[in-house]
Design a protein around this motif. Sequence first.
Motif, PDB file in Angstrom:
ATOM      1  N   ARG B  31      87.957  78.456  53.892  1.00 45.01           N
ATOM      2  CA  ARG B  31      87.299  77.606  52.899  1.00 45.01           C
ATOM      3  C   ARG B  31      88.186  76.417  52.558  1.00 45.01           C
ATOM      4  O   ARG B  31      89.411  76.543  52.500  1.00 45.01           O
ATOM      5  CB  ARG B  31      87.080  78.437  51.629  1.00 45.01           C
ATOM      6  CG  ARG B  31      86.167  77.843  50.599  1.00 45.01           C
ATOM      7  CD  ARG B  31      86.130  78.760  49.379  1.00 45.01           C
ATOM      8  NE  ARG B  31      87.327  78.563  48.580  1.00 45.01           N
ATOM      9  CZ  ARG B  31      87.323  78.012  47.355  1.00 45.01           C
ATOM     10  NH1 ARG B  31      86.187  77.649  46.798  1.00 45.01           N
ATOM     11  NH2 ARG B  31      88.449  77.841  46.698  1.00 45.01           N
ATOM     12  N   VAL B  32      87.569  75.280  52.340  1.00 43.88           N
ATOM     13  CA  VAL B  32      88.287  74.117  51.815  1.00 43.88           C
ATOM     14  C   VAL B  32      87.471  73.545  50.674  1.00 43.88           C
ATOM     15  O   VAL B  32      86.244  73.482  50.751  1.00 43.88           O
ATOM     16  CB  VAL B  32      88.488  73.024  52.898  1.00 43.88           C
ATOM     17  CG1 VAL B  32      89.100  71.770  52.288  1.00 43.88           C
ATOM     18  CG2 VAL B  32      89.376  73.527  54.034  1.00 43.88           C
ATOM     19  N   LEU B 112      72.564  76.839  55.408  1.00 41.65           N
ATOM     20  CA  LEU B 112      73.454  77.873  55.937  1.00 41.65           C
ATOM     21  C   LEU B 112      74.414  78.405  54.862  1.00 41.65           C
ATOM     22  O   LEU B 112      75.172  79.332  55.104  1.00 41.65           O
ATOM     23  CB  LEU B 112      74.283  77.301  57.093  1.00 41.65           C
ATOM     24  CG  LEU B 112      73.531  76.987  58.389  1.00 41.65           C
ATOM     25  CD1 LEU B 112      74.459  76.275  59.363  1.00 41.65           C
ATOM     26  CD2 LEU B 112      72.995  78.269  59.014  1.00 41.65           C
ATOM     27  N   GLU B 113      74.378  77.766  53.692  1.00 42.79           N
ATOM     28  CA  GLU B 113      75.314  78.096  52.610  1.00 42.79           C
ATOM     29  C   GLU B 113      76.761  77.884  53.044  1.00 42.79           C
ATOM     30  O   GLU B 113      77.662  78.619  52.669  1.00 42.79           O
ATOM     31  CB  GLU B 113      75.108  79.540  52.109  1.00 42.79           C
ATOM     32  CG  GLU B 113      73.716  79.748  51.517  1.00 42.79           C
ATOM     33  CD  GLU B 113      73.490  81.144  50.984  1.00 42.79           C
ATOM     34  OE1 GLU B 113      74.400  81.690  50.340  1.00 42.79           O
ATOM     35  OE2 GLU B 113      72.400  81.695  51.211  1.00 42.79           O
ATOM     36  N   GLN B 114      76.963  76.849  53.855  1.00 37.57           N
ATOM     37  CA  GLN B 114      78.337  76.484  54.235  1.00 37.57           C
ATOM     38  C   GLN B 114      78.891  75.439  53.279  1.00 37.57           C
ATOM     39  O   GLN B 114      80.069  75.429  52.977  1.00 37.57           O
ATOM     40  CB  GLN B 114      78.351  75.903  55.658  1.00 37.57           C
ATOM     41  CG  GLN B 114      78.185  76.941  56.737  1.00 37.57           C
ATOM     42  CD  GLN B 114      78.289  76.330  58.122  1.00 37.57           C
ATOM     43  OE1 GLN B 114      77.813  75.222  58.385  1.00 37.57           O
ATOM     44  NE2 GLN B 114      78.923  77.046  59.037  1.00 37.57           N
ATOM     45  N   VAL B 115      78.004  74.542  52.847  1.00 37.66           N
ATOM     46  CA  VAL B 115      78.436  73.449  51.975  1.00 37.66           C
ATOM     47  C   VAL B 115      77.881  73.683  50.580  1.00 37.66           C
ATOM     48  O   VAL B 115      76.714  74.029  50.426  1.00 37.66           O
ATOM     49  CB  VAL B 115      77.906  72.093  52.502  1.00 37.66           C
ATOM     50  CG1 VAL B 115      78.284  70.959  51.546  1.00 37.66           C
ATOM     51  CG2 VAL B 115      78.446  71.822  53.894  1.00 37.66           C
ATOM     52  N   GLN B 128      82.755  71.954  48.413  1.00 38.44           N
ATOM     53  CA  GLN B 128      83.286  73.157  49.047  1.00 38.44           C
ATOM     54  C   GLN B 128      82.621  73.369  50.394  1.00 38.44           C
ATOM     55  O   GLN B 128      81.438  73.112  50.558  1.00 38.44           O
ATOM     56  CB  GLN B 128      83.010  74.374  48.152  1.00 38.44           C
ATOM     57  CG  GLN B 128      83.375  75.695  48.818  1.00 38.44           C
ATOM     58  CD  GLN B 128      82.964  76.910  47.990  1.00 38.44           C
ATOM     59  OE1 GLN B 128      83.656  77.317  47.073  1.00 38.44           O
ATOM     60  NE2 GLN B 128      81.819  77.481  48.313  1.00 38.44           N
ATOM     61  N   CYS B 129      83.417  73.836  51.340  1.00 41.23           N
ATOM     62  CA  CYS B 129      82.863  74.157  52.648  1.00 41.23           C
ATOM     63  C   CYS B 129      83.475  75.475  53.118  1.00 41.23           C
ATOM     64  O   CYS B 129      84.683  75.692  52.969  1.00 41.23           O
ATOM     65  CB  CYS B 129      83.187  73.029  53.623  1.00 41.23           C
ATOM     66  SG  CYS B 129      82.387  73.235  55.198  1.00 41.23           S
ATOM     67  N   ILE B 130      82.652  76.372  53.619  1.00 46.86           N
ATOM     68  CA  ILE B 130      83.137  77.704  53.975  1.00 46.86           C
ATOM     69  C   ILE B 130      82.538  78.145  55.311  1.00 46.86           C
ATOM     70  O   ILE B 130      81.350  77.923  55.557  1.00 46.86           O
ATOM     71  CB  ILE B 130      82.795  78.683  52.803  1.00 46.86           C
ATOM     72  CG1 ILE B 130      83.400  80.062  52.993  1.00 46.86           C
ATOM     73  CG2 ILE B 130      81.303  78.813  52.581  1.00 46.86           C
ATOM     74  CD1 ILE B 130      83.397  80.875  51.696  1.00 46.86           C
ATOM     75  N   HIS B 131      83.389  78.681  56.185  1.00 46.31           N
ATOM     76  CA  HIS B 131      82.942  79.193  57.485  1.00 46.31           C
ATOM     77  C   HIS B 131      83.358  80.651  57.645  1.00 46.31           C
ATOM     78  O   HIS B 131      84.327  81.087  57.033  1.00 46.31           O
ATOM     79  CB  HIS B 131      83.588  78.402  58.635  1.00 46.31           C
ATOM     80  CG  HIS B 131      83.028  77.020  58.822  1.00 46.31           C
ATOM     81  ND1 HIS B 131      83.415  76.206  59.847  1.00 46.31           N
ATOM     82  CD2 HIS B 131      82.121  76.307  58.106  1.00 46.31           C
ATOM     83  CE1 HIS B 131      82.770  75.046  59.776  1.00 46.31           C
ATOM     84  NE2 HIS B 131      81.985  75.080  58.711  1.00 46.31           N
ATOM     85  N   SER B 132      82.665  81.351  58.509  1.00 44.82           N
ATOM     86  CA  SER B 132      83.023  82.724  58.835  1.00 44.82           C
ATOM     87  C   SER B 132      84.251  82.740  59.742  1.00 44.82           C
ATOM     88  O   SER B 132      84.403  81.859  60.592  1.00 44.82           O
ATOM     89  CB  SER B 132      81.830  83.383  59.535  1.00 44.82           C
ATOM     90  OG  SER B 132      82.104  84.733  59.766  1.00 44.82           O
ATOM     91  N   ARG B 137      90.287  74.349  60.701  1.00 46.12           N
ATOM     92  CA  ARG B 137      90.114  73.045  61.341  1.00 46.12           C
ATOM     93  C   ARG B 137      88.642  72.596  61.251  1.00 46.12           C
ATOM     94  O   ARG B 137      88.339  71.482  60.840  1.00 46.12           O
ATOM     95  CB  ARG B 137      90.468  73.207  62.807  1.00 46.12           C
ATOM     96  CG  ARG B 137      91.501  72.405  63.556  1.00 46.12           C
ATOM     97  CD  ARG B 137      92.558  71.632  63.022  1.00 46.12           C
ATOM     98  NE  ARG B 137      92.230  70.291  62.578  1.00 46.12           N
ATOM     99  CZ  ARG B 137      93.089  69.540  61.898  1.00 46.12           C
ATOM    100  NH1 ARG B 137      94.285  69.996  61.592  1.00 46.12           N
ATOM    101  NH2 ARG B 137      92.758  68.355  61.514  1.00 46.12           N
ATOM    102  N   GLY B 138      87.779  73.511  61.644  1.00 48.05           N
ATOM    103  CA  GLY B 138      86.349  73.219  61.630  1.00 48.05           C
ATOM    104  C   GLY B 138      85.852  72.919  60.228  1.00 48.05           C
ATOM    105  O   GLY B 138      85.055  72.007  60.019  1.00 48.05           O
ATOM    106  N   VAL B 139      86.337  73.694  59.266  1.00 42.76           N
ATOM    107  CA  VAL B 139      85.939  73.484  57.876  1.00 42.76           C
ATOM    108  C   VAL B 139      86.415  72.116  57.406  1.00 42.76           C
ATOM    109  O   VAL B 139      85.669  71.358  56.791  1.00 42.76           O
ATOM    110  CB  VAL B 139      86.529  74.581  56.966  1.00 42.76           C
ATOM    111  CG1 VAL B 139      86.221  74.288  55.514  1.00 42.76           C
ATOM    112  CG2 VAL B 139      85.987  75.943  57.339  1.00 42.76           C
ATOM    113  N   TRP B 140      87.658  71.768  57.737  1.00 42.18           N
ATOM    114  CA  TRP B 140      88.214  70.489  57.311  1.00 42.18           C
ATOM    115  C   TRP B 140      87.423  69.327  57.922  1.00 42.18           C
ATOM    116  O   TRP B 140      87.073  68.370  57.234  1.00 42.18           O
ATOM    117  CB  TRP B 140      89.711  70.405  57.650  1.00 42.18           C
ATOM    118  CG  TRP B 140      90.268  69.029  57.545  1.00 42.18           C
ATOM    119  CD1 TRP B 140      90.854  68.304  58.537  1.00 42.18           C
ATOM    120  CD2 TRP B 140      90.274  68.176  56.385  1.00 42.18           C
ATOM    121  NE1 TRP B 140      91.212  67.066  58.072  1.00 42.18           N
ATOM    122  CE2 TRP B 140      90.864  66.965  56.758  1.00 42.18           C
ATOM    123  CE3 TRP B 140      89.810  68.340  55.084  1.00 42.18           C
ATOM    124  CZ2 TRP B 140      91.023  65.895  55.882  1.00 42.18           C
ATOM    125  CZ3 TRP B 140      89.961  67.277  54.191  1.00 42.18           C
ATOM    126  CH2 TRP B 140      90.563  66.080  54.589  1.00 42.18           C
TER     127      TRP B 140
END
Lengths: 190, 358
Positions: B31-32, B112-115, B128-132, B137-140
């Motif tokens: 998460r970032v 997708l509830e990522q952002v 906020q951004c969150i990945h599984s 890197r991808g989140v950033w």
Amino acid sequence: MKCQQCDKQAVFHITELETGAVRELHLCEDHARVYLNQTEGGGGSADEAEDAAAAGGAAGQLGVGQTADELAALDQKACDMCGITFFEFRNQGRLGCPHDYVQFAKELEPLIVNIHGATEHTGRRPSRSPTTVETAAASGTAELTGVIGLRREMKDAIACEDYEKAKENRDAIRAIEDRWIPPARPDSQE
Amino acid sequence: MQIMKLDTLAQSIGEWLRGTGPESDIVMSSRVRLARNLPQYPFVSRASEQDRADIERFLRERIAMSSAGPGLESIDVGGLEEIDRQFLVERQLISREHADAQGARSVAIDKLEQVSLMINEEDHLRIQCIHSGLDLRGVWEQIKVVDEQIEQFVPYAFHPRFGYLTACPTNVGTGIRVSVMLHLPALVITRQIDKVFRSLHKISLAVRGLYGEGSQAMGDFYQISNQTTLGKSEEELVEQVGDVVPVLIDYERRAREFLVRETEQNVHDQVSRAYGILRTAQTISAEETMQLLSRVRMGVLLGLIGDVKIADINSLLVRTQPAHLQKLRGIELDTKDRNIERARYLRQHFEAGGQNVN
């Protein structure tokens, strides 16, 4: 557990929330007294100022070479824009508005060093922001924070039924906002 | 409308719970978040009711007109019932502080509830951004784009020396918090976890529980994040957290191997008992559920339990939380009834082999 500042037994266990960051202190009776005097702005001994600074008490850092009167005066210092006093900030651990970083720059700097170990931002910059200190006065942030003060003045003017003044304030706010807030995309406005 | 929408959300799970992505046996999510403020208003804690309403509207409308807008839906958090706010906290779409705050506030989320974009949390805007799995890197890269898109229409409070200006000086500079949520049951069982945390503190990393600031670590889930935000670039801070993760993964893997090698019967027994309780209990608290799910999760990964999927356990971790249970059931329940409903839900889930949940 030993005192963090000497070899005596720590009898005071203090959790400091003042700066918004939680810090735990473990001090002996003597050092606890010094620390507590400083954090209360009572102008306690400045001998341990460095250690107290490391412990995160904002006032502790300001204790270096300052008298109780000077500290009291500092606490009274207020932001021209949002009106928050340094005392209020010390109590809440939250600043009042972005202009506080300009108004209290000197006071905040040791605190920021303490938290981050640095005072210079080296990361990304908004594309519209200036890159040098010299142009800061002309920047959008500097002018836009002025709106906070103008809005307060306008409110006061309305309360005093000085509508002429309120109108002036309103026009000044609009001029600044028109200048610095990016134009809205017309087709997507609600 | 809002509540309808939340009920639909309850039927699905966020992307970050899929249990996929690199190292997802140990790294639950990456998460970032970025803290941003408008220069023309006081910070939230000093903003009047009118200010807060104006800030909320300004940001909501401006975000909508940005390129980030089309994929987002806004939820009026201030207008929600407590249970619905709690529901959003459990899904990690808003913070507890945002849920409990006063006045106008909202959150915009993508499908997708990522952002998620919180308006009027401690700062005017929290992106906020969150990945599984492990994907800092991808989140950033994703959050950077969202931040740039919004900035086309929103002036950010910025100081040439101090960087992005935030309500609390602990966030000033980059305004970034980079975090990973790790599942570290073997380090807990082998009592090495405190040692690990002490060494993390030494390199300026913070350790928190599942739900962020001030929350207890539950079920052996821990969030590791950067503590300083000024003086290093965003990329450096992403790396600072990213660099330590492989080390922690390695420790946890070794501790798991040790457990299997030295105490296999014991571990197998613990895991099986945890699984047994989850499948048969008649009343169970949220804490116990979390603890047992943690054990079962480890058991699955060690190959000691065959018929459970990691994604199912991840989803149960959220769905057995109080607000989710009540949403799924469609009625409000007190603690006692929730414990009964939770046990019922778990039994049903495992009887159906995890098929009933979606």
